[in-house]
Design an enzyme around this catalytic site. Structure first.
Site, short mmCIF file in Angstrom:
data_model
loop_
_atom_site.label_atom_id
_atom_site.label_comp_id
_atom_site.label_asym_id
_atom_site.label_seq_id
_atom_site.Cartn_x
_atom_site.Cartn_y
_atom_site.Cartn_z
N GLU A 46 0.55 -1.23 0.02
CA GLU A 46 0.10 0.17 0.03
C GLU A 46 0.89 1.15 -0.02
OE1 GLU A 46 -3.68 1.60 3.01
OE2 GLU A 46 -2.33 0.00 3.50
N LYS A 115 -9.20 2.16 -2.35
CA LYS A 115 -9.38 1.51 -0.96
C LYS A 115 -10.75 1.79 -0.35
CE LYS A 115 -7.27 1.10 3.57
NZ LYS A 115 -5.95 1.14 4.37
N CYS A 170 -5.33 -3.48 1.91
CA CYS A 170 -5.34 -3.73 3.54
C CYS A 170 -6.47 -3.76 4.43
CB CYS A 170 -4.47 -2.32 3.88
SG CYS A 170 -3.58 -2.53 5.73
N SER A 197 0.68 -3.21 7.28
CA SER A 197 0.13 -3.72 8.47
C SER A 197 1.21 -3.61 9.46
CB SER A 197 -0.35 -5.20 8.42
OG SER A 197 -0.77 -5.66 9.46
N GLY A 350 -9.33 -60.94 11.85
CA GLY A 350 -8.60 -61.69 11.23
C GLY A 350 -7.22 -60.87 11.52
N VAL A 351 -6.09 -61.48 12.24
CA VAL A 351 -4.88 -60.79 12.40
C VAL A 351 -3.79 -61.63 11.74
CG1 VAL A 351 -5.41 -59.64 14.61
CG2 VAL A 351 -4.73 -62.06 14.83
N LEU A 355 0.27 -54.65 8.82
CA LEU A 355 -0.18 -53.26 9.22
C LEU A 355 -1.76 -53.14 9.27
CD1 LEU A 355 2.30 -51.05 7.39
CD2 LEU A 355 2.25 -51.32 9.79
N THR A 460 -10.39 -55.03 7.73
CA THR A 460 -9.09 -54.48 7.84
C THR A 460 -8.64 -53.78 6.47
OG1 THR A 460 -8.04 -56.58 7.25
CG2 THR A 460 -8.68 -56.43 9.44
N LYS A 597 -15.67 -53.90 -7.29
CA LYS A 597 -15.46 -54.01 -6.01
C LYS A 597 -15.99 -53.08 -4.72
CE LYS A 597 -11.74 -57.20 -6.55
NZ LYS A 597 -10.15 -57.56 -6.67
#
Length: 636
Positions: A46, A115, A170, A197, A350-351, A355, A460, A597
């Protein structure tokens, strides 16, 4: 400017208060340097030709006339620069003094914007010198040619309609109803703000919030050029806090308390797409606006802005930890509601020692704890078969035991071999039938255990697998609630690491660290020398690439050409062009071919801006053709 990019800059020149010739010298140098560096729009602070802090010198005719003369000189000396520049100065129209932003292009002043909101509070007393501008545009004369004067002016590049900017100055931004709102709705994708500013404690944070918020609300780029060193420090200090914001993010920012130029590439295509996507973003007629065309060359600009390799993963450690906790809370809250609603006595998972199942079990534990239920109601089922390794088997068992859930083992080798006999499958042929028979047997076991125990099967599979279709239809593809369906593979690793970092259990941390170090695999082929033989990323490609493609395709609808360019920039030095392109082709083929899917996807919580639920974010026919996208890829 190919792919919708345009390079833009905010500049803070060195100045001397009321020394218009010196100030203009500095402005001219910055414009010329910017043009050479491919910048096509540069915004200055400005009143930069005179300095903002002139005080009652603004009432001096000598200063006003000199500012006009220097504006003329700046235009003349940058006439051959391939750029559009916006500079600030005091300017008299019909005997009234205005605080304006003047737009310079090809040696001419093509527009002047006053302005609108003049502050007259605290340290500001602009009404002593300036009058507010009017919304309506009028034509004034400058050096014998006509120039539009008013706040409602749109400046558009010839040959690139999306490159349209408007101006506010501004205080305009800090008001209840900034002019930039109407500017954006009328078509401006860039807002240029000429600002001065002063710096106060905590003002930087507020300024940041303001700019990020405004650029997000308007789906625009916001160029904020701030005054700096050289302004009078009699009562205030100015820091030159130049900021370029885009759609809620700061993409470039200067170092405070130092003058200079900050620049970045604005993605105008992304902003246009975002506006089209948001049906609550209401455009207004631009009939009340004057459109001014400007000339800059349309060419590809070098990318310097940061393109994250992992768009789903925050790079900041503190933010990433906060994001991980938030995602885990969303997942567990979703599961908590489903368990409560269905009156399920158990949650069956189911594990595998991988990850995805690790994250699902961590989420289930959080949900049970939130419901104040005994963790023994979570049934972790390990189902060793032909491809199971000692490492993953022991990790799965140790993990379940460290969490205090019920561990159940069902060896499915005999059942799968019997199935092979039933359908006439040669067990020595490692084809898709060999693999999918195991996956479907695992799902059958989980479903039947859930029925037997009055529970539900927790899926999962993750977002990346859904995008690629890397799941056996009616096998691991199916569950009663898929807690990971909104989480991409690249993010899952960080979620598991987050839980490893915060646990008080040494046993749990040890097993989580080892799971994190284990290659991703469905373990459907026999091991080699006791090690995993089937590594997913060797078959379908690096997940970090596929997640990058997914994010940019679904989130921003970019064309393959642009995604390739962004990927080359993000993965520079890691993957070459041909490698990236080869896996892009795989991604597009699989993404289209495997939609069937996703069309019958189990329920699961959305956690981010990219999701593939057929009931929510992604509704695509299962038989849609990929030919258009694959043809584009072949031409690259």
């Amino acid at each position: 400017m190919n792919n919708g990019f345009v390079k833009a800059a905010c500049a803070t020149p060195d100045i001397r208060v009321a020394d218009t010739a010196f100030n203009s010298d500095c402005i001219i140098k910055l414009i010329k340097r910017a043009a050479v560096n491919g910048i096509r729009l540069i915004v200055f602070p400005e009143l930069c030709i005179t300095g903002y802090t002139c005080g009652d010198l603004f009432l001096q005719k000598s200063l006003i006339d000199s500012a006009k003369a220097q504006l003329r000189r700046i235009a003349y000396e940058t006439a051959k620069c391939d750029i559009c520049a916006v500079v600030g100065l005091p300017y008299i129209v019909d005997g009234k003094l205005y605080n304006i932003g003047a737009v310079i292009n090809c040696g001419r002043i093509i527009g002047m914007v006053p302005k609108m909101n003049i502050p007259n509070h605290s340290e500001f007393y602009e009404l002593r010198h300036f009058v507010p501008g009017n919304e309506s545009t009028r034509i004034i004369s400058f050096d014998g040619y006509n120039v539009p004067f008013g706040s409602k002016i749109l400046f558009t590049a010839q040959g690139m309609e999306e490159f349209t900017f408007a101006i506010e100055i501004c205080e305009d931004l800090w008001t209840v109803n900034p002019p930039s709102g109407a500017h954006a709705q009328a078509g401006a994708l860039i807002i240029a703000n000429l600002s001065c500013s002063d710096e106060l404690i905590a003002k930087e944070e507020y300024r940041t919030i303001l700019l990020k918020s405004q650029s997000a609300r308007l789906y625009c780029a916001y160029l904020y050029a701030d005054s700096g060193y050289g302004e009078s420090t009699q009562d205030m200090v100015f820091a030159g806090d130049n900021i370029i914001a885009e759609n809620g993010s700061i993409i470039a920012r200067s170092k405070r308390f130092s003058n200079g130029c900050v620049y970045s590439e604005i993605d105008l295509e992304k902003l246009s797409i975002e506006r089209r996507r948001a049906n609550t973003y209401i455009s207004i007629s631009s009939d009340a606006y004057t459109r001014v065309m400007f000339k800059v060359s349309i060419r590809q600009c070098e990318l310097t802005r940061r393109i994250p390799k992992l768009p789903f993963v925050p790079s900041n450690d503190a933010l990433r930890a906060k994001r991980c906790e938030e995602i885990l809370s969303i997942q567990s809250m979703g599961l908590k509601k489903r368990l409560d609603h269905t009156h399920s006595k158990t949650a069956v998972i189911g594990v595998s020692g991988g990850l995805d199942s690790t994250l699902a079990l961590l989420v289930a534990v959080r949900a049970f704890d939130s419901l104040h239920r005994d963790r023994r109601g979570i049934i972790a089922v390990t189902m060793p078969c032909f491809g199971t390794t000692d490492r993953t088997y022991h990790n799965a068992c140790s993990f379940a035991e460290s969490l205090g859930v019920t561990l159940t083992e069902v060896n499915i080798k005999d059942a799968v071999n019997q199935h092979f006999k039933d359908i006439g499958q040669n067990p020595d042929i490692y084809d898709v039938t060999y693999e999918n028979s195991q996956a479907r047997e695992r799902t059958q076991v989980l479903m039947d255990i859930a029925n037997k125990t009055g529970g539900m099967v927790i899926g999962t599979g993750d977002l990346s697998e859904l995008a690629l279709g890397w799941a056996t239809y009616n096998g691991d593809h199916m569950s009663m609630y898929g807690v990971n369906s909104g989480v991409p593979k690249t993010l899952i690793r960080y979620l598991v690491a987050y839980e490893a970092d915060r646990t008080d259990s040494p046993e749990l941390e040890t097993v989580l660290r080892d799971i994190l170090d284990t290659p991703v695999s469905p373990e459907l082929l026999p091991p080699k020398d006791g090690e995993i033989a089937q590594k997913t990323e060797s078959i379908v490609g690096p997940y970090e690439l596929h997640d990058f493609f997914l994010y940019n395709l679904v989130r921003f609808s970019y064309k393959p050409e642009k995604i390739l360019r962004l990927a080359m920039h993000a993965f520079k030095g890691q993957y070459d062009r041909e490698f990236i392109l080869s896996w892009m082709k795989v991604f597009y083929r699989r993404f289209f071919n495997q939609q069937f899917k996703r069309s019958c996807l189990p329920d699961g919580p959305k956690v981010g801006s990219v999701a593939l639920s057929p009931r929510g974010d992604w509704r695509m026919p299962s038989d849609a053709s990929a030919a258009l996208w694959l043809d584009e890829l072949e031409k690259l």
